[in-house]
Write a protein that holds these residues in place. Structure first.
Motif, short mmCIF file in Angstrom:
data_model
loop_
_atom_site.label_atom_id
_atom_site.label_comp_id
_atom_site.label_asym_id
_atom_site.label_seq_id
_atom_site.Cartn_x
_atom_site.Cartn_y
_atom_site.Cartn_z
N HIS A 14 -27.82 -12.37 -23.30
CA HIS A 14 -28.60 -11.54 -24.22
C HIS A 14 -29.46 -10.60 -23.39
O HIS A 14 -30.27 -11.04 -22.56
N VAL B 80 -26.30 -16.90 -23.44
CA VAL B 80 -26.00 -17.24 -24.84
C VAL B 80 -24.81 -18.17 -24.93
O VAL B 80 -24.80 -19.11 -25.72
N ALA B 81 -23.76 -17.90 -24.15
CA ALA B 81 -22.53 -18.69 -24.25
C ALA B 81 -21.79 -18.65 -22.94
O ALA B 81 -21.97 -17.74 -22.11
N GLU C 244 -20.21 -8.00 -31.67
CA GLU C 244 -20.47 -9.43 -31.81
C GLU C 244 -19.22 -10.28 -31.59
O GLU C 244 -19.25 -11.48 -31.75
N TYR D 14 -19.89 -13.97 -30.15
CA TYR D 14 -20.83 -13.89 -29.03
C TYR D 14 -21.41 -15.24 -28.63
O TYR D 14 -21.96 -15.39 -27.53
N GLN D 15 -21.26 -16.27 -29.50
CA GLN D 15 -21.74 -17.61 -29.16
C GLN D 15 -20.67 -18.45 -28.48
O GLN D 15 -20.87 -19.63 -28.23
N LYS E 278 -17.59 -19.15 -29.69
CA LYS E 278 -16.70 -19.86 -30.62
C LYS E 278 -15.41 -19.07 -30.76
O LYS E 278 -15.42 -17.87 -31.02
N PHE F 227 -29.24 -17.52 -31.54
CA PHE F 227 -28.53 -18.28 -30.52
C PHE F 227 -29.46 -19.30 -29.90
O PHE F 227 -30.68 -19.20 -30.00
N GLN F 228 -28.86 -20.28 -29.25
CA GLN F 228 -29.58 -21.29 -28.49
C GLN F 228 -29.32 -21.04 -27.01
O GLN F 228 -28.17 -21.12 -26.56
#
Length: 590
Positions: A355, A362-363, A381, A403-404, A406, A449-450
């Motif tokens: 990010h 983010v991922a 995204e 973007y995460q 998945k 996001f985490q």
């Protein structure tokens, strides 16, 4: 409603379409709507590469051009894939639209078999006739360069370039002839700055890059110039505003023998005349450079493996260090809010998504190897990964991720796009890409996001289970409790946290680990399970004090700005980071 090969398809274009070309035919995927990822076949009969040659999207995504072994065909996607342009053309290997779709250019491999040496053709899209032809033996830099308003067209050749105006291709309006000139790069927006690369001679003359302002093409009255040695070739990269240029110089051979692919250097030039060398923190080749599409900053991937990735501002000062990893490429999303770092081709690495505003990881995509193609979706995204021929002729596949990290859709070559099964190892993808769309259609959105800790990932990699011979298992278990990390391998924020004693224990292992940080001759041992509350509280107070000092500085800059004083770009960037600093301060304060 699209009608293709006599069949009707409901086409949802709220998100960009995806085109796939391979030895099963030519297909288009919808990426949204009720028929999401249900492909419709443009032509299933063309299953040989020589009959299914190439396709290209217009800049706005309205038109799709495709060449089979007989014709160059252009479809209007917004009008149910109606054919709006068709000419007899059998050997096209590349297609390019002009910015406003007035012209369409094609490239064919140079050959005397057809009795003509003109292998580059420029067609009038409306008139469907040839308006210009050129001859060029090499594929590299074949495209005619149009300005955004299409008023100016530049076609460069070895040691000379022609500039045409207002659609008059019969005679160039301006010419640029410089001995040794190998590359011309025109910025498409006004005032159409032109950068030229002039190769040095073997007699000791240095290579030179000059920035000119069209139509004043006098090389001795250039806006800026930068000379340098050790360059057999160079690449030129304009920023989004056309007022700064990155020069990447390369040599074919590294005389020191340290690099297989030769030596590389990076230079920064601006149209106001300043020029500087981009100082890098790690020795080794420069793999990739990319400009932020929004800010006047650029990312560089460089250094011997594991390579570093760093972000630099307009003064060539490092803004952020992303640590090390198996990376050879960087790509900003069209909106500039995300940055992808990954390894290309033989570098079997993972894809990291960062990010941009918060510099948070983010991922990390770990289930796709042998990446030969990466492309952000115009929505910013999603992104596309592919392994395609001829870069790799085995294990051809493609996949779409958000973007995460998945996975949304994947085609790993196990099932046919239509009925039947694929031909085993002979299955190939030749071209996969998104439909082009305007950035204005997809403005940047706030992303949820985490954040992921790169340090935790490195500890996990160092302690993951591997086969160990029985006689070494006790020794390995002891070593697992001592994980050694180099501070230079960590991103800036995690490096600062490690030095301040804020690093947390490795949550992915069954037992706690003692982490030893190395930086040169110094080491710092941090036992995660035995950190005292007092040390944490002290570090927290120091961080609060630093943030409050930054806010005080921002208040002073705002006062200068309100009084009419002109601020430098670095000061404006500090003001723009005020919300981020206040958010962090609110989290730290009780």
């Amino acid at each position: 409603m699209a009608i293709v090969e006599g069949r009707r398809y409901e086409v949802d274009t709220s998100l960009p379409l995806l085109c796939v070309r391979g030895n099963e035919g030519f297909f288009i995927y919808q990426t949204s709507g009720p028929q999401q990822f249900s492909p419709f076949q443009m032509d299933g009969a063309v299953q040989q590469k020589w009959t299914n040659q190439v396709y290209a999207w217009s800049k706005d995504g309205k038109y799709l051009a495709w060449c089979n072994s007989e014709s160059l065909i252009v479809f209007d996607v917004s009008a149910d894939f109606k054919i709006v342009f068709q000419v007899s053309k059998s050997r096209v290997s590349s297609i390019e639209f002009s910015p406003r779709n007035t012209y369409i250019s094609t490239f064919e491999p140079l050959s005397n078999a057809n009795g003509s040496k003109d292998n580059i053709c420029v067609y009038s899209f409306l008139g469907q006739n040839i308006v210009a032809t050129f001859t060029q033996g090499t594929f590299e830099h074949w495209q005619p360069q149009f300005s955004e308003d299409e008023r100016v067209c530049c076609k460069s050749f070895k040691e000379h370039a022609h500039f045409f105006e207002d659609g008059n291709f019969s005679k160039p309006k301006h010419k640029l002839n410089i001995p040794g000139m190998l590359l011309v790069q025109m910025f498409p927006a006004a005032p159409n700055h032109v950068a030229v690369y002039i190769a040095g001679s073997k007699k000791g003359t240095p290579s030179v890059v000059k920035v000119l302002r069209y139509p004043d093409l006098d090389q001795y009255a250039c806006l800026a110039s930068k000379s340098f040695f050790k360059a057999d070739k160079a690449s030129l990269h304009w920023n989004n505003g056309g007022n700064a240029l990155i020069i990447k110089s390369m040599t074919e051979v590294d005389q020191s023998g340290k690099a297989y692919y030769g030596e590389t250097m990076l230079f920064h030039v601006t149209t106001d005349g300043s020029a500087s060398v981009v100082e890098l923190k790690k020795a080794g080749p420069i793999y990739d450079v990319a400009w932020d599409p929004v800010k006047n900053e650029f990312c560089v991937v460089y250094g011997h493996m594991p390579s570093k990735a760093s972000l630099f501002n307009s003064k060539c000062s490092s803004v952020y260090d992303f640590g090390t990893g198996l990376r050879t490429a960087c790509r900003f999303s069209p909106q500039g809010h995300l940055l992808a770092l990954y390894g290309h081709g033989a570098v079997r690495s993972n894809v990291e998504i960062w990010h941009r505003a918060s510099f948070s990881l983010v991922a990390k995509v770990v289930d796709f190897q042998d990446i030969t193609f990466f492309e952000w979706s115009p929505c910013g995204e999603r992104f596309l990964l592919a392994t395609h021929s001829p870069t790799l002729k085995v294990d051809n596949k493609w996949a779409i991720y958000d973007y995460q990290g998945k996975q949304i859709k994947a085609d790993m070559g196990k099932q046919g796009l239509g009925a039947g099964s694929r031909g085993g190892n002979n299955f190939e993808f030749w071209q996969v890409c998104w439909q082009k769309r305007s950035k204005e259609e997809f403005p940047a959105r706030d992303l949820a996001f985490q954040a992921i800790s790169l340090q935790d990932l490195k500890v996990q990699e160092a302690t993951e289970k591997k086969y160990v011979p029985p006689h070494l298992r006790k020794k390995v278990e002891t070593e697992k409790r001592n994980v050694v990390l180099d501070l230079n391998d960590l991103p800036d924020n995690e490096r600062a946290a490690a030095l301040n004693g804020q690093s947390t224990k490795n949550k992915n292992s069954a037992s706690g680990h003692q982490i030893t940080y190395k930086s040169g001759d110094q080491t710092v041992n941090v036992e995660s399970e035995q950190k005292s509350e007092q040390a944490n509280e002290k570090s927290k107070k120091n961080r609060i004090k630093t943030l409050e000092k930054r806010l005080k500085e921002i208040r002073g800059l705002k006062e200068k700005q309100s009084s009419g004083q002109k601020l430098e770009e670095e000061a404006i960037n500090k003001i723009n980071r005020e919300p981020e600093i206040r958010a962090e301060l609110s989290r730290l304060k009780p």
